[in-house]
Design an enzyme around this catalytic site. Structure first.
Site, short mmCIF file in Angstrom:
data_model
loop_
_atom_site.label_atom_id
_atom_site.label_comp_id
_atom_site.label_asym_id
_atom_site.label_seq_id
_atom_site.Cartn_x
_atom_site.Cartn_y
_atom_site.Cartn_z
N ASP A 62 0.97 -1.29 0.00
CA ASP A 62 -0.10 -0.05 -0.05
C ASP A 62 0.77 1.19 0.03
OD1 ASP A 62 0.87 0.00 2.65
OD2 ASP A 62 -1.02 0.04 3.44
N SER A 63 2.24 0.97 0.00
CA SER A 63 3.05 2.18 -0.30
C SER A 63 3.04 2.84 -1.81
CB SER A 63 4.48 1.75 0.08
OG SER A 63 4.86 0.70 -1.00
N LYS A 72 -1.28 -9.45 2.81
CA LYS A 72 -0.44 -8.92 4.13
C LYS A 72 -1.30 -8.00 4.89
CE LYS A 72 3.26 -6.06 3.76
NZ LYS A 72 2.74 -4.86 4.61
N GLU A 116 9.42 -4.13 10.47
CA GLU A 116 9.55 -2.83 9.76
C GLU A 116 10.23 -2.28 11.00
OE1 GLU A 116 6.87 -1.10 7.08
OE2 GLU A 116 8.00 0.84 7.13
N ASP A 124 -1.25 -6.15 -0.05
CA ASP A 124 -1.34 -5.46 1.05
C ASP A 124 -2.90 -5.15 1.19
OD1 ASP A 124 0.57 -4.85 3.05
OD2 ASP A 124 1.41 -3.03 1.85
N GLU A 151 -1.37 -5.57 8.11
CA GLU A 151 -0.40 -4.86 9.18
C GLU A 151 -1.05 -4.86 10.49
OE1 GLU A 151 0.42 -0.56 8.50
OE2 GLU A 151 1.28 -1.22 6.39
#
Ligand code: KIV
Length: 274
Positions: A43-44, A112, A181, A82, A114
């Site tokens: 999602d970056s 993924k 991270e 993401d 978070e």
């Protein structure tokens, strides 16, 4: 396609896992062709490609659009997408499960998640429905505001312990791997030793089972701030600027297009009557 089983096996075989982000067809094509194990449609995408301030600003529409382009290019790597903020933290429960399924229907092998409160329970639900989940702990950009901003996490005893506990909870939920991270390498090493599933670090030092970078950072294409932990292997941004300047110069001076880049009518056709 790399399978979940093969990624997990890399930990016991001590074969470092390589993961890179990609958000479109050409980047995914080149990363896959170079033999990267996992391609992450991160999602970056929000900051790196779409020029947004925060990863919380993108949703399922954008993520699916870019995921489909990546999937079209990939032949060997595992593709992981993401789950964007709204798809799991705002719209949790049954909504989140449906969103995870949409990524699988788009051609991904896994999603993924978070870390957030309730994340392990959600991961467990998604995994029970047959969808592999990669966890993500430490600095989690979707909830960076609650963590005091985009900075190194786990530098005091309480927050280091919380990260270790969160990683353990994601393993217990059934995740097949986990991103660590922006945490001190000592904490990453402890987690890597403690967990059976592979850890994939970004700003987490060398003692992880694999490493991930944002591909635009690696290539020198990052326009926004590049974090200290990411390494620029080539300065494509500079090369793009030089190439574009050269194009402008050749067009304005009449050097381009030359005969080698133009077409002719077959002999005998000219002159045509108007
Ligand atoms: O979105 C992303 O690029 C990520 C990586 C930093 C792991 O989650």
């Amino acid at each position: 396609m790399k399978t979940v089983k093969e990624i997990i096996a890399q930990k016991s075989k001590k074969e470092p896992i390589t993961m890179l982000t990609a958000y479109d067809y050409p980047m995914a094509f080149f990363a896959d062709g170079a033999g990267i194990d996992i391609i992450l449609v991160g999602d970056s995408l929000a900051n790196v490609v779409l020029g947004l301030e925060s990863t919380t600003e993108i949703g399922m529409g954008e993520m699916l659009h870019h995921t489909k382009a990546v999937v079209r290019a990939v032949r060997s790597a595992m593709v992981v997408a993401d789950m964007p903020y709204g798809s799991c933290q705002v719209d949790g429960g049954p909504g989140a499960l449906g969103h995870a399924r949409q990524f699988i229907e788009a051609g991904c092998q896994a999603v993924k998640l978070e870390w957030f409160e309730g994340c392990a329970q959600l991961a467990s639900k998604i995994i029970q429905s047959g969808i592999p989940v990669m966890g993500h702990v430490g600095l989690t950009p979707q909830t960076a505001q609650q963590l005091g901003g985009m900075k190194v996490q786990g530098r005091d005893r309480a927050s280091a312990q919380a990260i270790i506990n969160n990683a353990q909870a994601m393993q217990e939920a059934g995740c097949f791997s986990i991103v660590l991270e922006c945490i001190p390498q000592e904490i990453a090493q402890m987690i890597t030793r403690q967990l059976k599933i592979p850890t994939i670090g970004i700003g987490a030092g060398p003692y992880c089972d694999g490493q991930v970078l944002v591909i635009h950072d690696l290539l020198g294409l990052t326009v926004c701030n590049q974090p200290k932990f990411s390494k620029k292997y080539v300065d494509l941004g500079k090369q793009i600027t030089e190439a574009v300047k050269q194009f402008k110069k050749e067009v304005t001076s009449g050097q381009f297009p030359d005969d080698a880049h133009s077409f002719h009518m077959p002999p005998g056709f000219l002159p045509l009557s108007p």
